[in-house]
Design an enzyme around this catalytic site. Structure first.
Site, PDB file in Angstrom:
ATOM      1  N   GLU A 210      59.976   3.196   6.948  1.00 30.37           N
ATOM      2  CA  GLU A 210      59.247   3.877   8.020  1.00 30.37           C
ATOM      3  C   GLU A 210      58.356   5.010   7.505  1.00 30.37           C
ATOM      4  O   GLU A 210      57.895   5.849   8.276  1.00 30.37           O
ATOM      5  CB  GLU A 210      60.238   4.388   9.069  1.00 30.37           C
ATOM      6  CG  GLU A 210      60.997   3.235   9.710  1.00 30.37           C
ATOM      7  CD  GLU A 210      61.954   3.654  10.797  1.00 30.37           C
ATOM      8  OE1 GLU A 210      62.066   4.863  11.069  1.00 30.37           O
ATOM      9  OE2 GLU A 210      62.597   2.770  11.384  1.00 30.37           O
ATOM     10  N   ASP A 318      71.160   4.452  21.245  1.00 28.48           N
ATOM     11  CA  ASP A 318      70.311   3.337  20.804  1.00 28.48           C
ATOM     12  C   ASP A 318      71.166   2.083  20.707  1.00 28.48           C
ATOM     13  O   ASP A 318      71.171   1.250  21.598  1.00 28.48           O
ATOM     14  CB  ASP A 318      69.654   3.669  19.466  1.00 28.48           C
ATOM     15  CG  ASP A 318      68.877   2.485  18.887  1.00 28.48           C
ATOM     16  OD1 ASP A 318      68.535   1.567  19.655  1.00 28.48           O
ATOM     17  OD2 ASP A 318      68.606   2.465  17.671  1.00 28.48           O
ATOM     18  N   LYS A 343      63.464   0.711  23.320  1.00 25.77           N
ATOM     19  CA  LYS A 343      62.836  -0.228  22.389  1.00 25.77           C
ATOM     20  C   LYS A 343      62.552  -1.513  23.158  1.00 25.77           C
ATOM     21  O   LYS A 343      63.488  -2.181  23.604  1.00 25.77           O
ATOM     22  CB  LYS A 343      63.783  -0.537  21.219  1.00 25.77           C
ATOM     23  CG  LYS A 343      63.986   0.625  20.253  1.00 25.77           C
ATOM     24  CD  LYS A 343      65.033   0.253  19.218  1.00 25.77           C
ATOM     25  CE  LYS A 343      65.100   1.274  18.090  1.00 25.77           C
ATOM     26  NZ  LYS A 343      66.288   1.044  17.219  1.00 25.77           N
ATOM     27  N   SER A 370      60.535   4.144  21.140  1.00 21.70           N
ATOM     28  CA  SER A 370      60.717   3.939  19.701  1.00 21.70           C
ATOM     29  C   SER A 370      60.068   2.656  19.190  1.00 21.70           C
ATOM     30  O   SER A 370      60.015   1.646  19.878  1.00 21.70           O
ATOM     31  CB  SER A 370      62.219   3.898  19.391  1.00 21.70           C
ATOM     32  OG  SER A 370      62.457   3.539  18.048  1.00 21.70           O
TER      33      SER A 370
END
Length: 434
Positions: A210, A318, A343, A370
């Site tokens: 990332e 998450d 997401k 995200s």
């Protein structure tokens, strides 16, 4: 305006793995969308369909998902005659055709690719920028620019170092605008590069999936120390706070947690949820940590609830919530966390992502939009975060084009909004007060 043609293909994501891209045509033209893919995935996510043929892309091909779109989904959507502005109707038609709870027949990657393309086409049909179309779909009259959470040190399943915890992020809450937040983030990122290079040598500044640095350190507090030093050195102590994504499900072993999970297993070093919670308390005391994502395993509900009750910071679900309304409802009931990580590919359609966001917001939670670690040049989530007014987004470091594509799109949106642009800033957890 109804759909004239849909064509899907296999492309490669930022990790060199295949993913799905969809071209959708209406009288207004071509609308293209690409689907991201995660490395540390929650077991409750909608199914990402892979071919499993080890002779091709090591089993990671997506030709089955592509074929489902071209041979099954496309004819059904085209013959339905439903207009692209009817996002929910088209998404629901795909869900009915799939008929499974976790989208395992067609694959969430197939359904999402089409859903994203429909949304882009719907915006064009209404002659609206994508972010305004999304705001209308969600019933929002406001538009808010988010605080970016830049992932500047990578560990966990995103990097080849010993670090157990996956992401160490900086949030420029004291910036005056999104563009200003980008400048602050980039300056701290470059300062951090110098700090790491001075301490560990030049090869320690290699980057992870990332765009964050991946120095070979073991202690998570050491990563926090590096970030704090870079913030101070750049002169932004008053403007910058820290967020973390622990991704604890990745190192959950037999009811305990292994903070050295990349070394050979040794149960004698595993720690309990309470001990891990105490470690986080130390982090919050000693560093400007304001947000912790996935502090415990996705099924360790008791640890989540206990910790959230004892800290005043943002606790983000998450792997716990996987953008799924049923999991979110349980987390609300058990007071397990106070923020949803959104997401789109965890749930697999634009409509369901909007529903998940609204459900979280109605229950007083924050929402952070995200990316995934395997990304493409698609910028949909930049428009999504503005339209849904969530006030916070994480889409990597200010490094690597698939990450910057989203951040650059947000700068364009802010510029386009002009005087109407509002930046979440210190209110990133509750932007509705702006």
């Amino acid at each position: 305006m109804s759909i004239e043609k849909i064509w899907a293909r296999e492309i490669l994501d930022s990790r060199g793995n295949p993913t799905v891209e969809v071209d959708l045509y209406t009288a207004k033209g071509l609308f293209r969308a690409a689907v991201p893919s995660g490395a540390s995935t929650g077991i409750y996510e909608a199914l990402e369909l892979r071919d499993g043929d080890k002779q091709r892309y090591l089993g990671k091909g997506v030709l089955k998902a592509v074929d489902h779109i071209n041979s099954r989904i496309a004819p059904a959507l085209i013959s339905s005659g439903i207009s692209v502005v009817e996002q929910e109707k088209l998404d629901n038609l795909m869900l009915e055709l799939d008929g499974t709870e976790n989208k395992s027949k067609f694959g969430a990657n197939a359904i999402l690719g089409v859903s994203l393309a429909v949304c882009k086409a719907g915006a064009a049909e209404r002659d609206l920028p994508l972010y305004r179309h999304i705001a209308q779909l969600a019933g929002n009259s406001d538009l808010i620019l988010p605080v970016p959470a830049f992932n500047v040190i990578n560990g966990g399943s995103h990097a080849g170092n010993k670090l157990a915890m996956q992401e160490f992020m900086i949030l420029p809450v004291g910036a005056e605008s999104f563009r200003d937040a980008m400048r602050l983030g980039a300056e701290v990122y470059h300062t951090l590069k110098g700090v790491i290079k001075d301490k560990y040598g030049k090869d320690a500044t290699n980057v992870g999936d990332e765009g964050g640095f991946a120095p070979n350190i073991l202690e998570n507090s050491e990563a926090l120390e590096l970030v704090k030093e870079a913030i101070d050195k750049a002169g932004y102590t008053e403007k910058m706070v820290i967020g973390m994504d622990v991704a604890a499900s990745e190192f959950y072993r037999d009811g305990k947690y292994d903070l050295d999970f990349k070394s050979p297993a040794d149960p004698s070093r595993y720690i309990t949820g309470d001990q891990l919670g105490a470690l986080y308390q130390d982090f919050v005391r000693n560093y400007p940590v304001v947000s912790i994502e996935d502090p415990f395993d996705q099924d360790d509900w008791a640890a989540w609830s206990k910790f959230t009750a004892n800290v005043g910071i943002q606790i983000v679900g998450d792997d716990l919530t996987v953008t799924n309304p049923k999991r979110i409802e349980r987390a609300v009931e058990e007071k397990a966390c106070n923020c949803l990580l959104l997401k789109v590919n965890q749930i697999g359609s634009v409509t369901e992502a909007i529903q998940a966001c609204k459900l979280a917001q109605e229950n007083g939670w924050g929402v952070m939009v995200s990316h995934r670690s395997g990304e493409t040049e698609d910028t949909f989530i930049a428009d999504l975060v503005v339209g849904l007014c969530t006030g916070q987004i994480k889409t990597g470091a200010p490094c690597r084009s698939e990450r910057l594509a989203k951040y650059n799109q947000l700068m364009r949106i802010e510029e386009e909004l002009g005087d109407e642009a509002r930046f979440a800033g210190h209110n990133f957890r509750n932007p509705s007060v702006l």
